[in-house]
Write a protein that holds these residues in place. Sequence first.
Motif, PDB file in Angstrom:
ATOM      1  N   TYR A   1       0.838  -1.206   0.000  1.00 43.63           N
ATOM      2  CA  TYR A   1       0.000   0.000   0.000  1.00 43.63           C
ATOM      3  C   TYR A   1       0.873   1.257   0.000  1.00 43.63           C
ATOM      4  O   TYR A   1       0.651   2.179  -0.801  1.00 43.63           O
TER       5      TYR A   1
ATOM      6  N   GLU B   1      -0.004   4.920  -1.413  1.00 43.74           N
ATOM      7  CA  GLU B   1      -1.155   5.025  -0.510  1.00 43.74           C
ATOM      8  C   GLU B   1      -2.422   5.390  -1.292  1.00 43.74           C
ATOM      9  O   GLU B   1      -2.554   5.040  -2.457  1.00 43.74           O
ATOM     10  N   ASP B   2      -3.380   6.049  -0.633  1.00 43.90           N
ATOM     11  CA  ASP B   2      -4.678   6.314  -1.269  1.00 43.90           C
ATOM     12  C   ASP B   2      -4.545   7.070  -2.593  1.00 43.90           C
ATOM     13  O   ASP B   2      -5.129   6.684  -3.606  1.00 43.90           O
ATOM     14  N   THR B   3      -3.765   8.128  -2.581  1.00 48.06           N
ATOM     15  CA  THR B   3      -3.629   8.973  -3.772  1.00 48.06           C
ATOM     16  C   THR B   3      -2.990   8.209  -4.912  1.00 48.06           C
ATOM     17  O   THR B   3      -3.467   8.275  -6.057  1.00 48.06           O
TER      18      THR B   3
ATOM     19  N   THR C   1      -5.333   5.354  -6.239  1.00 46.59           N
ATOM     20  CA  THR C   1      -6.440   5.934  -7.003  1.00 46.59           C
ATOM     21  C   THR C   1      -5.969   6.342  -8.388  1.00 46.59           C
ATOM     22  O   THR C   1      -6.623   6.040  -9.397  1.00 46.59           O
TER      23      THR C   1
ATOM     24  N   GLN D   1     -14.680   2.918  -8.327  1.00 48.50           N
ATOM     25  CA  GLN D   1     -14.439   3.008  -6.882  1.00 48.50           C
ATOM     26  C   GLN D   1     -14.255   1.629  -6.262  1.00 48.50           C
ATOM     27  O   GLN D   1     -13.403   1.445  -5.390  1.00 48.50           O
TER      28      GLN D   1
ATOM     29  N   ASN E   1     -10.940   0.519  -4.249  1.00 50.72           N
ATOM     30  CA  ASN E   1     -11.016  -0.057  -2.905  1.00 50.72           C
ATOM     31  C   ASN E   1     -10.441  -1.470  -2.857  1.00 50.72           C
ATOM     32  O   ASN E   1      -9.811  -1.854  -1.873  1.00 50.72           O
TER      33      ASN E   1
ATOM     34  N   ASN F   1      -6.711  -1.069  -2.951  1.00 53.61           N
ATOM     35  CA  ASN F   1      -6.295  -0.447  -1.700  1.00 53.61           C
ATOM     36  C   ASN F   1      -6.294  -1.475  -0.569  1.00 53.61           C
ATOM     37  O   ASN F   1      -5.272  -1.679   0.088  1.00 53.61           O
TER      38      ASN F   1
ATOM     39  N   GLY G   1      -4.016  -1.434   2.561  1.00 56.13           N
ATOM     40  CA  GLY G   1      -4.535  -0.116   2.900  1.00 56.13           C
ATOM     41  C   GLY G   1      -5.800  -0.179   3.732  1.00 56.13           C
ATOM     42  O   GLY G   1      -6.341  -1.254   3.999  1.00 56.13           O
TER      43      GLY G   1
ATOM     44  N   ALA H   1      -8.859   1.003   3.030  1.00 53.62           N
ATOM     45  CA  ALA H   1     -10.154   0.967   2.341  1.00 53.62           C
ATOM     46  C   ALA H   1     -10.862  -0.355   2.617  1.00 53.62           C
ATOM     47  O   ALA H   1     -10.226  -1.384   2.833  1.00 53.62           O
TER      48      ALA H   1
END
Length: 124
Positions: A6, A11-13, A16, A51, A55, A58, A63, A65
């Motif tokens: 992750y 990470e999230d950014t 995505t 999405q 997820n 992630n 991560g 999510a």
Amino acid sequence: MSKSLYERLGEDTGITSIVRRAINIHMENPNINARFLPYKERPEYFETVVQHSINFFNSGSGGPAIYEGRDMETAHKGMNISPAEYMYAIDDIFESLNEHNIDDDTKKDVLAILWSLKGMIIAK
């Protein structure tokens, strides 16, 4: 202590951005885009699929999510995805990883995950 997958994916950014780019590449790939282009006609559903994909990557990479989509077999049931189509999708994901300057060891870890999913996706 080494970084989690992750963290190595940004990470999230980062995840995505990688997933959104991979899906755009799928839509441009003449070998598999017929599976993705119909989503353009259903933008709300398309965003839900995107999405869920974000997820899934992630949470699958360690991560925070929570993936609330269907399991892989159910999600791909009746699609009859060929091994070649699956490989094209993997190639597209790797193009996105390359564009995001993801290192080789991290790409190997992503490949291991993608490879572990193939039996749940191909010819279902």
